[in-house]
Design a protein around this motif. Structure first.
Motif, PDB file in Angstrom:
ATOM      1  N   PRO A  16     -66.376  67.869  -6.281  1.00 38.71           N
ATOM      2  CA  PRO A  16     -67.863  67.818  -5.337  1.00 38.71           C
ATOM      3  C   PRO A  16     -67.695  66.874  -4.215  1.00 38.71           C
ATOM      4  O   PRO A  16     -67.014  65.827  -4.359  1.00 38.71           O
ATOM      5  CB  PRO A  16     -68.842  67.535  -6.208  1.00 38.71           C
ATOM      6  CG  PRO A  16     -68.295  66.764  -7.260  1.00 38.71           C
ATOM      7  CD  PRO A  16     -66.771  67.270  -7.351  1.00 38.71           C
ATOM      8  N   SER A  17     -68.213  67.311  -3.022  1.00 36.01           N
ATOM      9  CA  SER A  17     -68.107  66.405  -1.933  1.00 36.01           C
ATOM     10  C   SER A  17     -69.500  65.414  -1.851  1.00 36.01           C
ATOM     11  O   SER A  17     -69.543  64.702  -1.089  1.00 36.01           O
ATOM     12  CB  SER A  17     -67.956  67.125  -0.444  1.00 36.01           C
ATOM     13  OG  SER A  17     -69.179  67.699  -0.225  1.00 36.01           O
ATOM     14  N   ILE A  18     -70.384  66.045  -2.503  1.00 36.31           N
ATOM     15  CA  ILE A  18     -71.630  65.468  -2.558  1.00 36.31           C
ATOM     16  C   ILE A  18     -72.144  64.799  -4.070  1.00 36.31           C
ATOM     17  O   ILE A  18     -72.064  65.752  -4.995  1.00 36.31           O
ATOM     18  CB  ILE A  18     -72.694  66.474  -2.180  1.00 36.31           C
ATOM     19  CG1 ILE A  18     -72.602  66.472  -0.547  1.00 36.31           C
ATOM     20  CG2 ILE A  18     -74.144  65.978  -2.351  1.00 36.31           C
ATOM     21  CD1 ILE A  18     -73.113  67.821   0.177  1.00 36.31           C
ATOM     22  N   ALA A  68     -62.184  69.048  -1.592  1.00 35.78           N
ATOM     23  CA  ALA A  68     -63.455  69.542  -1.866  1.00 35.78           C
ATOM     24  C   ALA A  68     -63.316  70.996  -0.892  1.00 35.78           C
ATOM     25  O   ALA A  68     -63.947  72.080  -1.423  1.00 35.78           O
ATOM     26  CB  ALA A  68     -64.792  68.791  -1.387  1.00 35.78           C
ATOM     27  N   VAL A  69     -62.958  70.755   0.256  1.00 34.84           N
ATOM     28  CA  VAL A  69     -62.962  72.044   1.085  1.00 34.84           C
ATOM     29  C   VAL A  69     -61.801  72.962   0.660  1.00 34.84           C
ATOM     30  O   VAL A  69     -61.872  74.111   0.428  1.00 34.84           O
ATOM     31  CB  VAL A  69     -62.834  71.734   2.649  1.00 34.84           C
ATOM     32  CG1 VAL A  69     -62.801  72.871   3.434  1.00 34.84           C
ATOM     33  CG2 VAL A  69     -63.902  70.806   3.058  1.00 34.84           C
ATOM     34  N   GLN A 113     -61.083  72.750  -3.714  1.00 32.81           N
ATOM     35  CA  GLN A 113     -62.440  73.090  -4.191  1.00 32.81           C
ATOM     36  C   GLN A 113     -62.364  72.410  -5.670  1.00 32.81           C
ATOM     37  O   GLN A 113     -62.896  73.047  -6.511  1.00 32.81           O
ATOM     38  CB  GLN A 113     -62.643  74.634  -4.266  1.00 32.81           C
ATOM     39  CG  GLN A 113     -62.590  75.102  -2.980  1.00 32.81           C
ATOM     40  CD  GLN A 113     -64.098  75.689  -2.580  1.00 32.81           C
ATOM     41  OE1 GLN A 113     -65.013  75.671  -3.098  1.00 32.81           O
ATOM     42  NE2 GLN A 113     -64.288  75.594  -1.082  1.00 32.81           N
TER      43      GLN A 113
END
Ligand SMILES: Nc1ncnc2c1ncn2[C@@H]1O[C@H](COP(=O)(O)OP(=O)(O)OP(=O)(O)O)[C@@H](O)[C@H]1O
Ligand code: SF4
Ligand SMILES: [Mg+2]
Lengths: 336, 330, 568
Positions: free
Chosen positions: A181-183, A174-175, A178
């Motif tokens: 999604p992390s959520i 995610a970071v 990319q």
């Protein structure tokens, strides 16, 4: 088998009643207070009114009996009404309400079931599907590099906590990359191809984190069970009969090895409904696990009581299912 | 029968057969050594005979039997079955040979798949190696059950529903299903009651007579072997010690180990029994992971000489048809 | 859901193209993603005091007046703020009359009237309803709708600060039509209303999943036709502060994240990713020392830390407490433990600006020399071990606080700083649930103060410090007689202070009140009863592409969300 099942179900009733009482008593005795989350600036008399409005001034036993009535009579009737469209009595029954949301607990649970079943359930299925072939190959090729790698990975899988693997995946996928999604978006509805892809994307990380954990455990069971069976004489018998190696492993060994594994898997199903508190929290899946932890933090007794009791019911139920499965799968076991 | 057997060519020739099990240890389970469970066996099994194989527990009898049937991969050596070296066969070719050689196991419970009915267990190889119709298959199963003295109606039951003796009969019926020539009987009666032992042995003898079977009969019961075997082989710690016809072995054992074994067997004749001198072996059997360098029996041999410590005695035919591995045997 | 969102995006894009820089249009900026790591439980703030619930509902429900980022009251749904001067507050300070702006509509299109305001008061004041904001209505005798646009609040006693009801995010107005059947005991049964309240704010609730997510859509009836700029708001909850910060600052999945109580260096690392920025705002929270003016000697038994036990052997000497304060480098404390969430303060009442004294600013810079000189002059001289003493009394102290990594870090730093002026310190920490638990049987509560100094944070609600300053009156000293209740932990007692406080409780008008409040603050600091350390604030983060954010600690952080918009 039928009489066995009925007898076990009947026996479960007093067990569950005792469990419900114990849960209620423990929650009641625990130091949490529903007003403890309110800011310190709220004066004591306001707190007292809040407590009264939650029914906390009633004696313990009255509250317990009320909960029993709500859980065993009001809620089932309510569900029945929703299914059939009929109204029983005046249709206006007091339902079990969460203290934090002031809404019926059962509705909260129903609202959260989809994401929990999708993510946690899927991870269980994926975990089992990965674990079985890995366990089979590891055992068949004991001490080979495959087995060594499998052993190492599964050791990591259940010794490294999910909050670590979860965070690691987030940082990577995610970071940095990319890609994912992390959520988790619980409002996403799958209606077309692109929303389906979005759903898969957001499920990958939480599912994989949990699947790794589940697979580690199940593959170890599978491997041990396979090894047990591979050294049995009946396997030699099958080879001596001149059966194909595939038949020997997949028909003779695998089927026998699956019996204990299937039971272990069945016994683990209630965990799926229990959600995965940490993983749900990390990816903000907000399923049943997160509901439970919020309830515990906020001393939301009706919510925690109802959830834990449902888990207890599921555990009792799946114990029975595991026993029945054992009976179905293993001709040596006969009930009644 | 004995005469007939000696004349014909051997059905099975074992040449320098070894089976070593790897020992794994350490963190990543590396192989750190071997257990030489069976070490360079050489002998023949003649067509139609019963060769008894005796030895103490752990000496490698079962391993030998299983390796001969290729249930274990041989480490080295040849297994010439009816002219074909099956030690080198693999996959499909080996599978095609399987019907001709079968095994009856020591533990009648463990050798039957608990999730299959007796009928399925017996019929499974028929599907694999034949093309019988359903009805024919049923008939064959019933015939086999009948042959081992069991009720035909038992075909739909599971193994756990039978007694030990019945299970061993099922094991035998199963072994017979494909009309084998050769059967390794690995202590087929060890797990059974004495009264039932006799029944099963009689059944085996009976079947041998009717079907012309060849047996490798593994046992540690010397009196039973004496009863059933035509020739007897004695193993010690993975090695062959002695092999001779039954009478030669029992009356004139050449190997000190055979003598020690025989001295422990009570004899029916009270006169001989009274004079029987027991040879008590000293010490424990060494570990097959770390066997003695010279003669494997040297640590316990009552007549060992220096040479025995470092030189492996040759497997030689001391007298016609009487093989022995001992420096001192004349 | 997906479809409609896409449609919105498409229209938004189309609009953006055609508008080319012209005045903003409602909904033109598409979706806004907000993350509160504590999820919203219910959207009726009267049923939940949690900040997350109050702020979540502030997108929909609005008060008559709110506080801006400086703590100044601004009229919101009313013409102006009633005062004694403009006649809105009666001379005897018992009534306040609000004039509602004309033309305000609920999101269902019906007009917003004084009836709704009066109803809201009745709703919250119904005792069987368990209203969590009832404190805002304390001393209210009646609320009446004089006419559709005029509402009059009458108090039972003179109220120099009559802005409790209907001011700020905690006291918004509910729609009577929606809630009239939800009074009292029926309040919790109105799940539909509590989850989907009708409001006057810039957004309406579209979808609500309790303890998870709220989806808001722009309110078509909102009074400013150009606002809000966003067509939808996804208000997600769950997780923890660090992951919330990450989602804005590192992954960019969210536009705004609230309450980022994360170690300062982690936050600044995340901020370095360049996707968003941190914003902070400061309310009234102050981390401070409360200094024991009584003797905590265990030998005193029952009289320990009570007025009866006698004064403290050295902390009653203002030279000592001033030296202690001067010896502390507050900048380092902020840097080490608070980052953007803290700033140096020398006041107990640090804000609003009008109430913040400047008389104590000497404490802002560490001055070891001056501190040493103060002690030398007062006759405290270093003994053989370097610890100062006078008449056999050694400057040796027990310093307690709650268990918390930041606090233990601060303790270690301060111990070091104090050693430089010859003061010996013994550190102690107590589990927070015990320390703040208030159990009269426990010796470890912050009220008992069985130590020389203790450190913790406290604050007051809203902008008016009167009830807060009431804590340090003589009558508020915790003691066995009042079962250790009372907020005057230093056991400070001054007739002068009590008299000045009386004056405050009779004075109306923000300016005059501020003058008195500052004096009270200065008295406590001068006497050394309170040694303020750090003014603590809230930290949030917003994406670089989000404009219009004005952090506010006095009201909902989302108070001006109608003005939020996309920037390139
Ligand atoms: N699968 C295996 N892996 C490793 N070692 C083995 C294995 N099977 C047998 N062994 C070892 O090989 C040696 C011979 O075993 P085997 O089972 O052939 O003995 P046995 O003569 O049949 O004994 P018993 O009379 O008890 O059946 C023993 O030391 C045993 O520990
Ligand atoms: S070779 Fe030596 S040790 Fe081995 S049996 Fe003969 S005498 Fe005994
Ligand atoms: Mg054996």
């Amino acid at each position: 088998m039928l009489t066995f099942t009925i007898r076990r179900l009947l026996l479960a009733i007093p067990t569950l009643l005792a469990i419900s009482f114990i849960i209620f008593a423990i929650l009641d005795l625990s130091p949490g207070d529903p007003t403890s989350q309110i800011p310190l600036t709220v004066p004591p008399e306001v707190r007292e009114h809040i407590r009264t409005s939650l029914g906390l001034d009633e004696p313990f036993i009255v509250r317990y009996l009320l909960w029993l009535k709500q859980f065993f009579i009001n809620e089932p009737l309510n569900i029945l009404e929703e299914w059939t469209g009929y109204t029983f009595g005046d249709g206006d029954r007091l339902r079990i309400s969460s203290w934090a949301t002031r809404s019926p607990v059962v509705d909260l649970i129903v609202e959260r079931l989809p994401q929990t079943l999708w993510v946690v359930g899927m991870s269980y299925v994926v975990g089992a599907l990965i674990a079985i072939p890995i366990g089979v190959i590891s055992a068949y090729k004991q001490y080979s590099w495959f087995d060594q790698v499998g052993t190492f990975v599964s050791m990591i899988g259940f010794s490294v906590p999910t909050f670590f693997t979860g965070l690691l995946l987030i940082v990577i996928f995610a970071v940095n990359l990319q890609w994912l999604p992390s959520i988790y978006d619980t409002t996403l509805r799958v209606t077309d191809w692109s929303s389906f892809v979005a759903q898969i994307k957001q499920m990958i990380m939480p599912t994989m984190v949990l699947a790794l954990y589940n697979a580690s455990q199940i593959s170890r069971f599978m491997r041990a069970s396979m090894l047990d069976n591979l050294n049995q004489d009946y396997v030699r018998t099958a080879r001596a009969k001149g059966m194909k190696e595939k038949t020997v492993v997949l028909v003779h060994v695998l089927r026998n090895s699956l019996i204990p594994v299937v039971t272990v898997i069945a016994l683990g199903v209630p965990q799926v409904f229990g959600g995965a508190i940490i993983t749900e929290q990390i990816f903000k899946v907000n399923g049943l696990g997160q509901l439970l932890i919020i309830g515990i933090q906020g001393a939301d007794i009706p919510l925690v009581q109802t959830l834990t009791f449902i888990f207890a019911v599921l555990i009792v139920l799946f114990n029975l299912v595991a026993d029945i499965l054992y009976g179905v799968l293993d001709p040596r076991i006969r009930y009644d | 029968m004995l005469d007939a057997a000696t004349e014909s060519a051997p059905l099975v020739r074992i040449q320098g057969l070894s089976k070593h099990f790897p020992i794994h240890a350490g963190l990543i389970r590396r192989q750190v050594g071997v257990i030489s469970a069976v070490d360079r066996l050489t002998f023949d099994i003649r067509r139609g005979e019963t060769l008894g194989l005796v030895g103490e527990s752990g000496c490698g009898k079962s391993t030998a039997g299983r390796t001969i049937l290729r249930l274990y991969e041989a480490t080295e050596g040849a297994i010439i079955f009816d002219g074909t070296d099956i030690a080198g066969l693999s996959g499909e070719q080996l599978r095609r040979m399987r019907p001709r050689m079968q095994m009856i196991f020591q533990d009648p419970q463990a050798c039957l798949n608990p999730r299959m009915t007796v009928g399925q267990i017996i019929a499974e190889p028929l599907d694999e190696h034949g093309s019988l119709s359903r009805a024919d298959k049923r008939a064959r199963v019933e015939e086999l059950l009948d042959a081992v003295g069991m009720n035909k109606g038992f075909a739909n039951r599971y193994p756990h529903e039978f007694s030990g003796g019945q299970r061993q009969r099922i094991g035998i019926a199963r072994a017979l299903a494909l009309d084998p020539d050769f059967i390794v009987c690995d202590e087929p009666i060890a797990a059974l009651d004495v009264s039932i032992q006799a029944q099963v042995v009689n059944l085996l003898e009976d079947l041998q007579e009717r079907l012309g079977l060849t047996y490798l009969f593994i046992s540690h019961d010397l009196s039973m072997v004496r009863h059933i075997a035509d020739r007897v082989a004695v193993m010690y710690l993975g090695k062959m010690a002695e092999l001779a016809s039954r009478d030669a072995l029992y009356h004139e054992p050449l190997h000190p180990y055979t003598r020690a074994l025989l001295s422990a067997v009570p004899v029916a004749d009270p006169k001989i029994e009274a004079t029987r001198k027991r040879v008590i072996l000293q010490g424990d059997v060494p570990s097959p992971a770390n066997p003695p360098k010279g003669c494997r029996f040297c640590t316990r041999c009552p007549i060992a000489v220096d040479k025995c410590q470092w030189e492996v005695p040759e497997w030689r035919e001391a007298r016609p048809g009487h093989f022995v591995a001992c420096h001192l045997a004349e | 859901m997906i479809k409609s969102r896409k449609l919105m995006l498409a229209t938004a894009a189309a609009l953006a193209l055609s508008a080319t820089g012209a005045a903003a249009e409602r909904g033109a900026d598409g979706q806004l993603n907000i993350l509160y790591w504590q999820a919203v439980s219910v959207l009726n703030p009267f049923l939940s005091g949690g900040t997350k619930d109050v702020e979540g509902s502030s997108l929909v429900l609005e008060p008559l007046a709110r506080y801006d980022e400086t703590g100044t009251m601004v009229p919101w749904l009313v013409e102006d703020i009633p005062t004694v001067e403009n006649g809105g507050v009666s001379e005897d300070l018992t009534t306040i009359t609000w004039k509602i702006k004309d033309g305000i509509k609920w999101s269902d299109g019906t007009p917003f009237t004084a009836e709704d305001v009066a109803f809201t008061a009745a709703y919250c004041m119904d005792e069987s309803g368990g209203c969590q904001q009832a404190a805002n209505f304390s001393d209210v005798a009646s609320v009446e709708a004089v006419d559709p646009l005029t509402v009059k609040v009458t108090f039972a006693v003179p109220k120099p600060f009559p802005y409790g009801p209907f001011v700020g995010a905690q006291s918004p107005v509910l729609q009577k039509a929606q809630f009239q059947d939800c009074m009292g005991a029926a309040a919790p049964t109105c799940t539909e209303a509590n989850f989907h309240p009708i409001g006057t704010g810039p957004f309406v609730v579209q979808d609500f999943k309790a303890n998870d997510v709220v989806v808001f859509a722009a309110n078509p009836e909102f009074r400013d036709p150009e606002k809000p700029a966003f067509s939808t708001v996804v208000f997600k909850g769950g997780g923890d502060a660090a992951s919330a910060a990450r989602s804005v600052l590192e992954t960019g999945e969210f536009d705004y994240a609230w309450n980022l109580q994360v170690e300062p260096e982690i936050l600044s690392q995340m901020e370095a990713a360049g996707r968003g920025e941190l914003v902070s705002a400061f309310g009234t929270s102050v981390e401070r020392f409360e200094v024991n003016m009584t003797d905590p000697d265990p030998a005193l038994g029952d009289k320990r830390s009570t007025v009866e036990g006698g004064p403290h052997p050295f902390l009653t000497d203002p030279a000592v407490t001033k030296a202690l304060s001067l010896a502390i480098d507050r900048e380092i404390l902020v840097e080490a433990g608070y980052g953007a969430a803290g700033q140096v303060t020398c006041n107990l009442v640090p804000a609003p600006e009008a109430y913040a004294s400047t008389a104590n600013d000497w404490c802002k810079t560490q001055d070891i020399e001056a501190a040493n000189k103060l002690l030398d002059d007062a006759g405290w001289v270093a003994g053989s071990d370097g610890i100062r003493e006078k008449d056999g009394v050694r400057l040796s102290m027990l310093y307690q606080t709650s268990t918390n990594s930041v606090r233990q870090g601060t303790q270690a730093l301060i111990k070091q700083m104090w050693s430089e002026i010859g003061v010996e310190t013994e550190l102690r920490n107590v589990d927070a649930s015990v320390f703040f638990g208030g159990d009269p049987a426990s010796p470890d509560t912050f009220q008992k103060l069985y130590a020389d100094v203790e450190m913790f944070t406290n604050n007051f609600d809203g902008t008016d410090p009167q009830s807060y300053l009431a804590s340090w009156r003589c009558s508020e000293i915790p003691s066995p007689k009042n079962n250790w209740l009372g907020g005057n932990n230093p056991r400070y007692c001054s007739e002068e202070y009590d008299a000045l406080f009386e004056e405050l409780s009779k004075t109306a008008g923000i300016e005059q009140r501020a003058v008195i409040a500052k004096q009270l603050n200065d008295m406590l600091v001068e006497a050394g009863a309170i040694i303020p350390l750090i003014h603590r604030g809230g930290v949030s983060a917003h994406a670089n592409s989000l404009g219009g954010v004005v952090m506010n600690e006095w009201d909902s952080e989302l108070w001006n969300i109608a003005d939020w918009h996309r920037v390139e």
